[in-house]
Design a protein around this motif. Structure first.
Motif, mmCIF file in Angstrom:
data_model
loop_
_atom_site.group_PDB
_atom_site.id
_atom_site.type_symbol
_atom_site.label_atom_id
_atom_site.label_comp_id
_atom_site.label_asym_id
_atom_site.label_seq_id
_atom_site.Cartn_x
_atom_site.Cartn_y
_atom_site.Cartn_z
ATOM 1 N N LYS A 47 -72.984 11.472 96.597
ATOM 2 C CA LYS A 47 -74.010 12.516 96.506
ATOM 3 C C LYS A 47 -73.946 13.518 97.656
ATOM 4 C CE LYS A 47 -78.964 13.208 96.096
ATOM 5 N NZ LYS A 47 -80.278 12.607 96.044
ATOM 6 N N ASN A 48 -73.675 13.031 98.882
ATOM 7 C CA ASN A 48 -73.793 13.877 100.073
ATOM 8 C C ASN A 48 -72.535 14.003 100.920
ATOM 9 O OD1 ASN A 48 -76.721 14.091 99.733
ATOM 10 N ND2 ASN A 48 -76.731 11.927 100.271
ATOM 11 N N GLY A 49 -71.516 13.213 100.646
ATOM 12 C CA GLY A 49 -70.374 13.106 101.547
ATOM 13 C C GLY A 49 -70.551 11.863 102.399
ATOM 14 N N ALA A 50 -69.458 11.327 102.887
ATOM 15 C CA ALA A 50 -69.498 10.086 103.672
ATOM 16 C C ALA A 50 -70.165 10.326 105.019
ATOM 17 C CB ALA A 50 -68.092 9.556 103.865
ATOM 18 N N LYS A 51 -70.848 9.304 105.485
ATOM 19 C CA LYS A 51 -71.470 9.351 106.814
ATOM 20 C C LYS A 51 -70.781 8.328 107.698
ATOM 21 C CE LYS A 51 -76.099 10.724 105.445
ATOM 22 N NZ LYS A 51 -76.117 10.808 103.998
ATOM 23 N N GLY A 52 -70.203 8.772 108.828
ATOM 24 C CA GLY A 52 -69.632 7.849 109.803
ATOM 25 C C GLY A 52 -68.553 6.945 109.248
ATOM 26 N N SER A 53 -67.549 7.519 108.566
ATOM 27 C CA SER A 53 -66.480 6.684 108.028
ATOM 28 C C SER A 53 -65.665 6.072 109.158
ATOM 29 C CB SER A 53 -65.572 7.510 107.124
ATOM 30 O OG SER A 53 -64.765 8.376 107.882
ATOM 31 N N GLY B 137 -65.177 5.620 103.733
ATOM 32 C CA GLY B 137 -66.406 6.397 103.586
ATOM 33 C C GLY B 137 -67.568 5.623 102.992
ATOM 34 N N ALA B 138 -67.292 4.437 102.466
ATOM 35 C CA ALA B 138 -68.350 3.604 101.898
ATOM 36 C C ALA B 138 -67.975 2.140 102.122
ATOM 37 C CB ALA B 138 -68.512 3.879 100.411
ATOM 38 N N HIS B 139 -68.979 1.300 102.290
ATOM 39 C CA HIS B 139 -68.719 -0.123 102.511
ATOM 40 C C HIS B 139 -69.487 -1.021 101.536
ATOM 41 C CE1 HIS B 139 -72.103 0.975 105.063
ATOM 42 N NE2 HIS B 139 -72.557 -0.225 104.822
ATOM 43 N N ASP B 140 -70.325 -0.428 100.710
ATOM 44 C CA ASP B 140 -71.032 -1.167 99.675
ATOM 45 C C ASP B 140 -71.489 -0.173 98.604
ATOM 46 O OD1 ASP B 140 -73.335 0.129 100.677
ATOM 47 O OD2 ASP B 140 -73.986 -1.635 101.797
ATOM 48 N N VAL B 141 -72.156 -0.684 97.580
ATOM 49 C CA VAL B 141 -72.555 0.174 96.463
ATOM 50 C C VAL B 141 -73.486 1.295 96.910
ATOM 51 C CG1 VAL B 141 -73.773 0.230 94.250
ATOM 52 C CG2 VAL B 141 -72.208 -1.643 94.752
ATOM 53 N N MET B 142 -74.448 0.984 97.738
ATOM 54 C CA MET B 142 -75.409 2.015 98.164
ATOM 55 C C MET B 142 -74.732 3.106 98.998
ATOM 56 S SD MET B 142 -78.063 1.315 96.580
ATOM 57 C CE MET B 142 -79.120 2.553 97.289
ATOM 58 N N SER B 143 -73.843 2.719 99.920
ATOM 59 C CA SER B 143 -73.176 3.744 100.726
ATOM 60 C C SER B 143 -72.193 4.551 99.865
ATOM 61 C CB SER B 143 -72.479 3.137 101.942
ATOM 62 O OG SER B 143 -71.452 2.246 101.574
ATOM 63 N N ALA B 144 -71.652 3.937 98.816
ATOM 64 C CA ALA B 144 -70.779 4.675 97.907
ATOM 65 C C ALA B 144 -71.567 5.740 97.153
ATOM 66 C CB ALA B 144 -70.094 3.722 96.930
ATOM 67 N N PHE B 145 -72.743 5.361 96.642
ATOM 68 C CA PHE B 145 -73.567 6.351 95.942
ATOM 69 C C PHE B 145 -74.019 7.458 96.893
ATOM 70 C CE2 PHE B 145 -74.492 3.015 92.614
ATOM 71 C CZ PHE B 145 -73.790 3.666 91.611
ATOM 72 N N SER B 146 -74.329 7.106 98.126
ATOM 73 C CA SER B 146 -74.725 8.114 99.102
ATOM 74 C C SER B 146 -73.566 9.062 99.408
ATOM 75 C CB SER B 146 -75.210 7.440 100.389
ATOM 76 O OG SER B 146 -75.512 8.411 101.364
ATOM 77 N N ALA B 147 -72.366 8.500 99.600
ATOM 78 C CA ALA B 147 -71.192 9.337 99.876
ATOM 79 C C ALA B 147 -70.880 10.242 98.686
ATOM 80 C CB ALA B 147 -69.994 8.470 100.217
#
Length: 179
Positions: free
Chosen positions: A54-60, A42-52
């Protein structure tokens, strides 16, 4: 160590790691417990982790895997629906990712509502394959934030009013030796 009884469980980032272990190493882990964590991939770096968070993962990466292609370890999920640190949508995404390996026509789901002895209401969804094997169990703890459900009041990040996640995970793990 009994190799048929190897399990992993964690809260938050530890829950995300348990999800990764169950998805990547179902030949090692019989079952995993994910409490307030993110879906594997669900996340591949720090920014996508914070986004996931806050909002849920996008395109895991899970979403790109065809149904029925890769089994995962049996998974039990706990998440509070008032969690403002890791969005509750993440619990749903973990369940979707772990049940996607069972074709919809062979997946049997049941939902039970209840109240923990200490007061929090919960919804428990159980997902079984056609042979009756539980692949995923999801507990949504109503009114709970980012805290271990059923933990002691003296602990940090605990919610003593919720159902006992430790006892339920242990029950789930004992019912799921690796085959």
């Amino acid at each position: 160590v009994d190799p048929a009884r190897v399990y992993a469980a964690g809260l938050s980032a530890g829950g995300a790691m348990a999800a990764v272990l169950g998805q990547q190493y179902p030949d090692v882990f019989a079952a995993v417990g994910v409490h307030s964590g993110l879906v594997a991939g669900g996340a591949h770096d720090v920014m996508s982790a914070f986004s996931a968070m806050k909002n849920g993962a996008k395109g895991s990466r899970e979403a790109a895997t065809p149904v029925g292609s890769t089994p995962t370890a049996a998974t039990i999920v706990f998440h509070g629906d008032a969690d403002s640190t890791v969005h509750p949508r993440n619990g749903d995404q973990i369940t979707e990712a772990t049940t996607r390996y069972t074709p919809a026509s062979a997946l049997h789901s049941t939902t039970q509502k209840g109240t923990a002895p200490a007061g929090r209401a919960y919804t428990r969804a159980t997902h079984r394959s056609a042979d009756g094997t539980v692949s995923t169990e999801q507990w949504t703890v109503h009114g709970s934030g980012h805290a271990w459900s059923g933990g002691k009041a003296s602990g940090s990040y605990t919610d003593p009013q919720g159902p006992d996640a430790s006892a339920e995970m242990l029950r789930f793990f004992l019912a799921h030796p690796r085959k």
